[in-house]
Motif scaffolding. Structure first.
Motif, PDB file in Angstrom:
ATOM      1  N   GLU A  79       0.811  -1.220   0.000  1.00 14.47           N
ATOM      2  CA  GLU A  79       0.000   0.000   0.000  1.00 14.47           C
ATOM      3  C   GLU A  79       0.841   1.264   0.000  1.00 14.47           C
ATOM      4  OE1 GLU A  79      -0.352  -1.297   4.420  1.00 14.47           O
ATOM      5  OE2 GLU A  79      -0.299  -2.292   2.489  1.00 14.47           O
ATOM      6  N   ASP A  80       2.033   1.214   0.591  1.00 18.21           N
ATOM      7  CA  ASP A  80       2.898   2.388   0.546  1.00 18.21           C
ATOM      8  C   ASP A  80       3.296   2.719  -0.898  1.00 18.21           C
ATOM      9  OD1 ASP A  80       2.847   2.796   3.306  1.00 18.21           O
ATOM     10  OD2 ASP A  80       4.577   1.488   3.630  1.00 18.21           O
ATOM     11  N   ALA A  81       3.501   1.684  -1.707  1.00 21.39           N
ATOM     12  CA  ALA A  81       3.840   1.906  -3.119  1.00 21.39           C
ATOM     13  C   ALA A  81       2.674   2.554  -3.857  1.00 21.39           C
ATOM     14  CB  ALA A  81       4.232   0.583  -3.773  1.00 21.39           C
ATOM     15  N   TRP A  82       1.451   2.070  -3.602  1.00 21.05           N
ATOM     16  CA  TRP A  82       0.288   2.666  -4.261  1.00 21.05           C
ATOM     17  C   TRP A  82       0.112   4.112  -3.837  1.00 21.05           C
ATOM     18  CZ3 TRP A  82      -1.372   0.587  -8.409  1.00 21.05           C
ATOM     19  CH2 TRP A  82      -1.360  -0.788  -8.553  1.00 21.05           C
ATOM     20  N   ILE A  83       0.289   4.362  -2.555  1.00 20.44           N
ATOM     21  CA  ILE A  83       0.119   5.723  -2.040  1.00 20.44           C
ATOM     22  C   ILE A  83       1.151   6.660  -2.655  1.00 20.44           C
ATOM     23  CG2 ILE A  83       0.284   7.171   0.023  1.00 20.44           C
ATOM     24  CD1 ILE A  83      -0.956   4.737   1.586  1.00 20.44           C
ATOM     25  N   VAL A  84       2.405   6.241  -2.735  1.00 19.28           N
ATOM     26  CA  VAL A  84       3.433   7.129  -3.300  1.00 19.28           C
ATOM     27  C   VAL A  84       3.205   7.341  -4.798  1.00 19.28           C
ATOM     28  CG1 VAL A  84       5.317   5.512  -3.840  1.00 19.28           C
ATOM     29  CG2 VAL A  84       5.841   7.797  -3.024  1.00 19.28           C
ATOM     30  N   ALA A 100      -2.642   7.997   3.289  1.00 17.03           N
ATOM     31  CA  ALA A 100      -1.498   7.814   4.182  1.00 17.03           C
ATOM     32  C   ALA A 100      -1.864   8.087   5.640  1.00 17.03           C
ATOM     33  CB  ALA A 100      -0.350   8.713   3.743  1.00 17.03           C
ATOM     34  N   SER A 101      -3.034   8.661   5.868  1.00 16.71           N
ATOM     35  CA  SER A 101      -3.450   8.995   7.227  1.00 16.71           C
ATOM     36  C   SER A 101      -4.003   7.753   7.931  1.00 16.71           C
ATOM     37  CB  SER A 101      -4.537  10.078   7.189  1.00 16.71           C
ATOM     38  OG  SER A 101      -5.769   9.506   6.766  1.00 16.71           O
ATOM     39  N   PRO A 102      -4.120   7.801   9.257  1.00 15.51           N
ATOM     40  CA  PRO A 102      -4.710   6.665   9.977  1.00 15.51           C
ATOM     41  C   PRO A 102      -6.129   6.332   9.498  1.00 15.51           C
ATOM     42  CG  PRO A 102      -3.596   8.118  11.523  1.00 15.51           C
ATOM     43  CD  PRO A 102      -3.607   8.824  10.173  1.00 15.51           C
ATOM     44  N   ALA A 103      -6.885   7.338   9.066  1.00 13.29           N
ATOM     45  CA  ALA A 103      -8.241   7.083   8.580  1.00 13.29           C
ATOM     46  C   ALA A 103      -8.241   6.397   7.219  1.00 13.29           C
ATOM     47  CB  ALA A 103      -9.020   8.395   8.490  1.00 13.29           C
ATOM     48  N   GLY A 104      -7.299   6.761   6.358  1.00 10.42           N
ATOM     49  CA  GLY A 104      -7.288   6.229   5.001  1.00 10.42           C
ATOM     50  C   GLY A 104      -6.493   4.956   4.805  1.00 10.42           C
ATOM     51  N   ARG A 105      -5.528   4.697   5.674  1.00  9.90           N
ATOM     52  CA  ARG A 105      -4.646   3.541   5.492  1.00  9.90           C
ATOM     53  C   ARG A 105      -5.399   2.210   5.400  1.00  9.90           C
ATOM     54  NH1 ARG A 105       0.453   2.592   4.693  1.00  9.90           N
ATOM     55  NH2 ARG A 105       1.006   4.748   4.943  1.00  9.90           N
ATOM     56  N   PRO A 106      -6.453   1.959   6.193  1.00 10.20           N
ATOM     57  CA  PRO A 106      -7.172   0.688   6.022  1.00 10.20           C
ATOM     58  C   PRO A 106      -7.764   0.519   4.618  1.00 10.20           C
ATOM     59  CG  PRO A 106      -7.730   1.670   8.127  1.00 10.20           C
ATOM     60  CD  PRO A 106      -6.942   2.704   7.360  1.00 10.20           C
ATOM     61  N   LEU A 107      -8.244   1.604   4.021  1.00 10.85           N
ATOM     62  CA  LEU A 107      -8.773   1.519   2.659  1.00 10.85           C
ATOM     63  C   LEU A 107      -7.651   1.209   1.666  1.00 10.85           C
ATOM     64  CD1 LEU A 107     -11.063   1.716   0.624  1.00 10.85           C
ATOM     65  CD2 LEU A 107     -10.646   4.178   0.522  1.00 10.85           C
ATOM     66  N   ARG A 109      -4.943  -0.438   2.285  1.00 10.73           N
ATOM     67  CA  ARG A 109      -4.583  -1.848   2.493  1.00 10.73           C
ATOM     68  C   ARG A 109      -5.613  -2.774   1.849  1.00 10.73           C
ATOM     69  NH1 ARG A 109      -0.788  -5.283   2.426  1.00 10.73           N
ATOM     70  NH2 ARG A 109      -1.093  -7.066   3.747  1.00 10.73           N
ATOM     71  N   MET A 110      -6.904  -2.479   2.037  1.00  8.83           N
ATOM     72  CA  MET A 110      -7.956  -3.313   1.439  1.00  8.83           C
ATOM     73  C   MET A 110      -7.879  -3.284  -0.079  1.00  8.83           C
ATOM     74  SD  MET A 110     -11.336  -2.916   3.877  1.00  8.83           S
ATOM     75  CE  MET A 110     -11.573  -1.227   3.403  1.00  8.83           C
ATOM     76  N   THR A 111      -7.567  -2.148  -0.652  1.00 11.93           N
ATOM     77  CA  THR A 111      -7.455  -2.030  -2.103  1.00 11.93           C
ATOM     78  C   THR A 111      -6.326  -2.900  -2.634  1.00 11.93           C
ATOM     79  OG1 THR A 111      -8.334   0.207  -2.014  1.00 11.93           O
ATOM     80  CG2 THR A 111      -7.124  -0.393  -4.004  1.00 11.93           C
ATOM     81  N   VAL A 112      -5.184  -2.867  -1.965  1.00  8.81           N
ATOM     82  CA  VAL A 112      -4.044  -3.686  -2.379  1.00  8.81           C
ATOM     83  C   VAL A 112      -4.380  -5.175  -2.250  1.00  8.81           C
ATOM     84  CG1 VAL A 112      -1.673  -4.320  -1.755  1.00  8.81           C
ATOM     85  CG2 VAL A 112      -2.311  -1.927  -1.985  1.00  8.81           C
ATOM     86  N   LEU A 113      -5.048  -5.554  -1.152  1.00  7.83           N
ATOM     87  CA  LEU A 113      -5.433  -6.960  -0.975  1.00  7.83           C
ATOM     88  C   LEU A 113      -6.449  -7.402  -2.029  1.00  7.83           C
ATOM     89  CD1 LEU A 113      -5.654  -7.127   2.917  1.00  7.83           C
ATOM     90  CD2 LEU A 113      -3.902  -8.154   1.441  1.00  7.83           C
TER      91      LEU A 113
END
Length: 139
Positions: A79-84, A100-107, A109-113
């Motif tokens: 997910e860090d790669a997608w975000i960057v 990249a925020s705590p609110a958005g990071r779960p989304l 991660r779910m997108t990458v999965l």
């Protein structure tokens, strides 16, 4: 996302993508068409070019998950790669900051999965070792 590593501004990113994956290749073409604030160099993962540029990387792992390398040596995966990647795009930088925020990071991660599950499910007939033919770039 600060866009800096050790105080040095990021001025370029290399995206290593699986050229044998239809989804990865589609996203590669999409990234290439977007207005970029930070230039993206799109290189097939595991290729001779990737191995020459980044000899210390685990190139087998780069075929399993998206990997982005910053010009300062930063390595982003999953997910860090997608975000960057989104952070580098003019129209998507605000979204990258939110992801990249705590609110958005779960989304993120779910997108990458979800992409990984789609990729695994699409590796059926006509595919070999989880790698499918590469589609032509969109017109």
């Amino acid at each position: 996302m600060t866009g800096r590593a050790g105080g040095k501004p990021v001025t370029g990113l290399t995206v290593l993508y699986d050229a044998g994956c239809a989804l990865c290749t589609h996203l590669r073409h999409w990234l290439d068409r977007q207005p970029q604030l930070v230039p993206l160099d799109l290189v097939p993962a595991g290729s001779e070019e990737a191995r020459r540029r980044f000899p210390a990387l685990d190139h087998g792992a780069t075929l399993e998950e998206i990997t982005v390398v910053g010009d300062g040596g930063q390595v982003y995966r999953t997910e860090d790669a997608w975000i960057v990647c989104l952070w580098a795009l003019a129209e998507h930088r605000p979204r990258a900051h939110w992801l990249a925020s705590p609110a958005g990071r779960p989304l993120a991660r779910m997108t990458v999965l979800a992409a990984a599950r789609w990729r695994a499910a699409s590796a059926g007939a006509g595919c070999h070792d989880g790698r499918c033919g590469t589609p032509l770039p969109p017109h």
